[in-house]
Design a protein around this motif. Structure first.
Motif: not given
Length: 282
Positions: A24-53
Motif C-alpha cells: 500500500l505504501r508503494e501504491a501510494a507512490g511513497l518511499k519509506q522516508t516519505q511515509l515516515g515523515a507523514v506519520i512522524y517516525c523514521t523511514g528506518s522504522l517503516i522498513g523494519q515493520v515491512e521486514t518484520t524486524a
C-alpha cells in the motif's frame, strides 16, 4: 536484512502486515522516508515493520490508516499481529478472555495482566524475554483494550497481599502500579479485593486461576504452569473452583478495606525513598 518480497504473507499475521504495508505504501507512490515523515517516525522504522524486524503498535497502525487512507485496514490487522506475539500456549486463552462477559481471577504473586501498568509489565516480561520485550509488552497492553470497550466484561480480582509487597521494577514502578489499582475504584464493573496474610490457609493454595463466563457458552476455568496453560469447561471443575472463589471473596478484605491497604502499602513501602543500591527502576 530480509526483503519484503521474500516474505510469505501467509506465514503469520506479522508477515502479512509487513507485506501489506509495503504494497500500500508503494501504491501510494511513497518511499519509506516519505511515509515516515507523514506519520512522524523514521523511514528506518517503516522498513523494519515491512521486514518484520519490528512489531507495529496500535498507534502506529492508526497513523498508517490515516496517512494511506486505508479505512482502518491496519488498525484491524494489528490486533491479530499483537495476539500472535503472545506465547502460543496462551493465545487460545486470550481469545476467550476477549469474549468473556465476566472474569473472576485470583492472583497469588503478581498484579493481574489486564491491570498492569506498562512499566510493571515490562519489568515482569523482561526477566525471561529481553530480546522480544517490546513486542511482549505491546501484546499484553493490547489485551487490556477489552476494559475500554463500551460493554467491558465484569472483572473481579482477588489479589494476594504478597503481590503488594513483591517489588517488581523498583519503588517507583510499584508505587505507580498500586496507584493505578486505586484509580480503578471508580469503575462500577471492576472490583479488587486483597486476600490478607492473616487469612492463613485458603481455597487457592495451589496458585492463581481464572474463571470466565460467557453469554450462551459454558464457563471456563484457566490455570497455568511454567510454560503451558490449561483451560477446561468440565462442570465438576467449574463447580469446585466457583465455590473456592466464593470462599476467597468471603475471606478477602472488602473492596474499601482493600483500597485502604493498597494505599497504605503504597505510601509506607514505596513512598519517596531512595532506590536500594544497585536496583534499577524499569
Amino acid at each position: 536484512m530480509v526483503l519484503t518480497r521474500d516474505l510469505d504473507p501467509s506465514a503469520s499475521p506479522l508477515d502479512y502486515y509487513g507485506s501489506e504495508l509495503r504494497r500500500l505504501r508503494e501504491a501510494a507512490g511513497l518511499k519509506q522516508t516519505q511515509l515516515g515523515a507523514v506519520i512522524y517516525c523514521t523511514g528506518s522504522l517503516i522498513g523494519q515493520v515491512e521486514t518484520t524486524a519490528r512489531v507495529p503498535t496500535r498507534d502506529f497502525s492508526e497513523r498508517l490508516d490515516a496517512a494511506l487512507d486505508t479505512d482502518g485496514h491496519f488498525s484491524r490487522l494489528v490486533g491479530l499481529v499483537l495476539r500472535s506475539q503472545l506465547p502460543c500456549w496462551f493465545q487460545a486463552y486470550a481469545e476467550m478472555e476477549a469474549r468473556a462477559t465476566y472474569i473472576s481471577t485470583y492472583q497469588c504473586q503478581l498484579v493481574y495482566g489486564l491491570l498492569q501498568t506498562e512499566a510493571y509489565a515490562r519489568a515482569v516480561l523482561g526477566v525471561e524475554n529481553p530480546d522480544r520485550l517490546d513486542a511482549s509488552v505491546a501484546a499484553r497492553l493490547d489485551r487490556q483494550r477489552i476494559l475500554l470497550r463500551g460493554d467491558p466484561p465484569v472483572l473481579w480480582v482477588v489479589l494476594d497481599e504478597a503481590a503488594l509487597y513483591r517489588e517488581i521494577g523498583g519503588h517507583q514502578v510499584m508505587r505507580d502500579q498500586l496507584a493505578h489499582l486505586l484509580s480503578l475504584r471508580e469503575r462500577q464493573w471492576l472490583e479488587i479485593q486483597v486476600l490478607p496474610f492473616s487469612a492463613g490457609q485458603h481455597a487457592a493454595m495451589m496458585g492463581s486461576f481464572n474463571l470466565l463466563r460467557f453469554d450462551g457458552d459454558p464457563d471456563i476455568h484457566y490455570s497455568e504452569s511454567y510454560d503451558s496453560g490449561h483451560m477446561t469447561a468440565n462442570p465438576q471443575v467449574i463447580k469446585e473452583r466457583s465455590i473456592g472463589y466464593a470462599r476467597l471473596q468471603a475471606e478477602a478484605l472488602s473492596p474499601r478495606a482493600s483500597a485502604e491497604l493498597i494505599a497504605r502499602v503504597m505510601e509506607e513501602r514505596y513512598g519517596k525513598h531512595p532506590e536500594p543500591a544497585g536496583r534499577a527502576v524499569a
